[in-house]
Design a protein around this motif. Structure first.
Motif, short mmCIF file in Angstrom:
data_model
loop_
_atom_site.label_atom_id
_atom_site.label_comp_id
_atom_site.label_asym_id
_atom_site.label_seq_id
_atom_site.Cartn_x
_atom_site.Cartn_y
_atom_site.Cartn_z
N PHE A 171 0.85 -1.19 0.00
CA PHE A 171 0.00 0.00 0.00
C PHE A 171 0.88 1.24 0.00
O PHE A 171 1.78 1.38 0.83
N PHE A 172 0.62 2.14 -0.95
CA PHE A 172 1.38 3.38 -1.09
C PHE A 172 0.39 4.55 -1.02
O PHE A 172 -0.64 4.51 -1.69
N GLN A 173 0.72 5.57 -0.28
CA GLN A 173 -0.19 6.71 -0.17
C GLN A 173 0.58 8.03 -0.09
O GLN A 173 1.67 8.08 0.48
N GLY A 174 0.00 9.08 -0.65
CA GLY A 174 0.62 10.40 -0.54
C GLY A 174 -0.12 11.40 -1.39
O GLY A 174 -1.22 11.12 -1.89
N GLY A 226 4.54 20.83 -5.38
CA GLY A 226 5.65 20.17 -4.67
C GLY A 226 5.73 18.68 -4.94
O GLY A 226 6.77 18.16 -5.36
N PRO A 227 4.63 17.94 -4.73
CA PRO A 227 4.69 16.49 -4.94
C PRO A 227 5.02 16.10 -6.38
O PRO A 227 5.80 15.18 -6.62
N SER A 251 8.58 16.74 -7.05
CA SER A 251 9.39 15.72 -6.36
C SER A 251 9.56 14.48 -7.23
O SER A 251 10.66 13.91 -7.31
N ILE A 257 14.33 15.42 3.83
CA ILE A 257 13.39 14.70 4.70
C ILE A 257 13.56 15.25 6.11
O ILE A 257 14.67 15.30 6.65
N ASN A 284 10.24 17.89 2.10
CA ASN A 284 9.89 19.30 1.98
C ASN A 284 9.15 19.63 0.68
O ASN A 284 8.52 20.66 0.58
N TYR A 285 9.17 18.73 -0.31
CA TYR A 285 8.36 18.95 -1.51
C TYR A 285 7.24 17.92 -1.64
O TYR A 285 6.12 18.25 -2.03
N VAL A 286 7.52 16.68 -1.30
CA VAL A 286 6.53 15.63 -1.54
C VAL A 286 5.46 15.58 -0.44
O VAL A 286 4.39 15.02 -0.65
N ARG A 320 3.83 14.14 2.92
CA ARG A 320 3.88 12.90 3.70
C ARG A 320 3.65 11.68 2.81
O ARG A 320 2.58 11.49 2.27
N LEU A 321 4.70 10.86 2.69
CA LEU A 321 4.60 9.60 1.96
C LEU A 321 4.36 8.48 2.95
O LEU A 321 4.99 8.43 4.01
N PHE A 322 3.50 7.54 2.58
CA PHE A 322 3.16 6.44 3.48
C PHE A 322 3.27 5.12 2.73
O PHE A 322 2.69 4.96 1.66
N PHE A 323 4.02 4.19 3.31
CA PHE A 323 4.23 2.87 2.72
C PHE A 323 3.78 1.81 3.74
O PHE A 323 4.15 1.91 4.91
#
Lengths: 431, 431
Positions: free
Chosen positions: A299-302, A308-309, A312, B155, B293-295, B297-300
């Motif tokens: 599972f990947f989330q963001g 910005g994203p 990135s 990060i 700082n650009y992306v 919050r990424l969640f794995f």
């Protein structure tokens, strides 16, 4: 690689994302040089309006009036395309850049969905990198996750929330009990939705992304034409309320599956069980699930969009290129991708949610129930609720698992019924 | 690369994960060959017991009695080490393999936490790949996510649920209202926890993983010795109940942060707000959050251990190597990693949860409240609840945000108090 030789980038497009790429490369310059092993430097730029104030010093870069000249720009190793559009100038630039023996990086999901295979073949023939991490789920590295992270697995299914605008609208409808049109208007006023929102809310944008994911996950040729897409226009507040009462949330989910029946690709509002990770994806976030035969459920989330994203992800592609860590865009040589027939959706087995807006009069329920019975649809639960001042009511049904064909037949039997107001809404339940 | 030349692998260790790697390479052989661009073939194996029945045909492979001979095995390009242990045979094998000019892939978090820098320096000097995706979060590609996916970002913080055994225990305590010792015993009986569980439940395993993530995220030298680790032994059912009443779940979270105060690395039970993605990570899953700082919050999230997921990560590393897509193990050359002092945790500002088990007698609350006041700790909420047949009670406090030093002082003031039974429990609230 010589650590003093910069990777030289020509940038096409200075809108939100293009400006973000310039700002990111400025802000994180030293860190990126350490990580990439050498500097990444923009050397030339091109955009529609040279004189627009973007809050960035552009005098450092060569300005190229005709975007097409970036492809042949002698000083550039890679062209980054951030102008958008499936065809037209973006596609011309892609073809010419690759033909000129330069790498190509894009965030353009429409172009990759329509022309990705051709571009991948060209890039392989020219032995240049072609990368498009930003095209799916913005800053979330899902293309890398499938192409590399899950590469050891046979993927049975890849699915996710691929459009932040729709998820923002559904989340807001859910939180505030409001109807679609009202929330859409607010999202437009806030800039979260385009003034012409159809690409987003009719599921086309999500369909572009889904077809890219499917190709990476299954090793199949991109087949955007086989994606069926239904958006969120017809979801009403009552659907979200009934779903919640039953333990579900409504999400626009793109699902791709490859099995003996062929390649299935569909974007559609789904009921998602509250204990599923996608149920907790709120606001404009994106999320992707991949199910592999060894890794299980990843599972990947963001953040799926925004300056910005997206920047990135574009710069992550550039860092891969600067490091020399890249290869076949679709995880395997284009020639190794297989062609799968589109699956017959009628054979798919799922539980379904059906909602009818009905005139509250004698015999309505009997008519619906008979249509279900005659089509062979087995009802798990049914709720009728009066909702409106005009005396109309909602009938919400959850079916037992069965073939989709049966549900389609039941709805056909009810077509034109005097008891129904407007179109019924069908949503599969994510299993 | 010549697409007919296989990547030849020597495998050390045929336990759960080693067996999984053999099975995965068999089961997904054709797909892996297509994705890697060439076959990946095991050519030699070594394990303690040659005659144990593992349900795999091993006669296809050269059997090497002395594991150390794998390093020099002429037919191998890469050695995969799956024997474990921070030092001893695993470390010897790693050093000798790299010295012999071969690539090295491992799932060994303890060895990488202790010796990763030395091995990375050696691998860079020898220009051979060193990869360890399986060392953190099992099948979840978080090392790749940080090293590559988020590479464009500064990060600020990386944190996550890094030990599936602890999360399984906490989830079960939460679902069933039971106490730690009872759930641990059951987890051991089911094989979810080791007979000597201290590496897991005291946070050492999570600390190994956290130090690896921190180095990748911040570009700092691995500093396992600076990780403070507290496990889940002292969490009681009442803590989980009080946390739930306040809108939190209890999770063992490893947190690393780099700022002007230095490098902060801590594994500790935390209160996690129910609307945070980590609150929905249940059972033996692992999950990692990276804030860029650009992306954003990424969640794995995914399976953090077990045969299939770990084998998936090991083979993903092999595919990267077969493709020629690899570079500095820590995302930048080892020489570019900076040395950061360990942060002074006393300066950290957070809201805190404090739980005291008290004798239910006059003046207890006054004593606790006075200690808080004198240390400068501001109380946001306080609950006292009678819990036990012996008349003892629980006092649970949530503080306003403040420096950790003040909380430590308050607890020091209360040390030895006749009003308290046992040690108080402090948990930071994840912000």
């Amino acid at each position: 690689m010589d650590s003093n030789t910069p990777l030289r980038v020509a940038l096409a497009g200075l809108g939100t994302v293009g400006g973000g790429v310039v700002r990111l490369l400025d802000a994180n310059r030293d860190l990126i040089t350490r990580r990439a092993g050498r500097p990444i430097e923009i050397v030339a730029i091109s955009a529609r309006d040279r004189n627009k104030d973007r809050g960035i010093d552009l005098t450092r870069f060569a300005w190229i009036d005709d975007m097409r000249d970036l492809a042949g720009h002698a000083a550039a190793d890679v062209v980054v395309e951030l102008i958008g559009g499936s065809d037209g100038p973006a596609l011309t630039l892609a073809r010419q850049t690759i033909a000129a023996g330069k790498g190509f990086v894009t965030a353009n999901k429409a172009m990759i969905a329509h022309h990705g295979l051709e571009l991948a073949q060209a890039a392989e023939a020219a032995a240049v990198p072609l990368k498009f991490e930003a095209a799916v789920a913005g800053g979330v590295p899902v293309i890398k996750g499938l192409r590399e992270g899950a590469a050891a697995n046979r993927i049975s299914r890849v699915y996710g929330i691929l459009n932040g605008t729709c998820n923002f609208i559904l989340s807001k409808m859910e939180a505030e009990g409001r109807d679609f049109a009202e929330v859409l208007a607010e999202a437009q006023a806030l800039g979260y939705a385009e003034s012409d929102p159809s690409f987003d809310i009719d599921g086309v944008d999500a369909a572009h992304k889904l077809s890219i994911l499917a190709s990476l996950a299954f090793g199949t040729r991109p087949a955007f034409g086989d994606v069926s897409a239904t958006g969120v226009r017809h979801v009403i507040a009552a659907d979200i309320a009934e779903a919640a009462a039953l333990g579900y949330r409504v999400r626009l989910v793109g699902v791709a599956e490859a099995d003996a029946h062929g390649l299935f690709q569909r974007v559609h509002p789904h009921l998602v069980p509250v204990d599923h990770p996608l149920a907790h994806v709120t606001g404009s976030l994106n999320a992707v699930v991949a199910e592999g035969n060894y890794v299980g459920r990843l599972f990947f989330q963001g953040a799926g969009a925004g300056e910005g994203p997206t920047a990135s992800a574009v710069v992550a592609d550039l860092i891969d290129i600067a490091r020399g860590e890249y290869g076949s865009p679709y995880a395997m040589p284009a020639a190794a991708l297989t062609v799968e027939p589109a699956a017959d959706t009628g054979e798919r087995r799922a539980r379904s949610y059906l909602r009818f807006t009905v005139q509250d009069r004698v015999g309505v329920l009997a008519e619906i129930a008979a249509a279900m019975r005659d089509a062979g649809v087995s009802i798990e639960s049914l709720i009728q609720r009066g909702v409106a001042a005009d005396g109309s009511a909602i009938v919400a049904i959850v079916t037992h698992e069965g073939p989709e064909r049966a549900v389609v037949h039941a709805l056909e039997k009810l077509r034109g019924s005097q008891s129904l107001s407007g179109q019924p809404l069908w949503m599969p339940i994510l299993g």
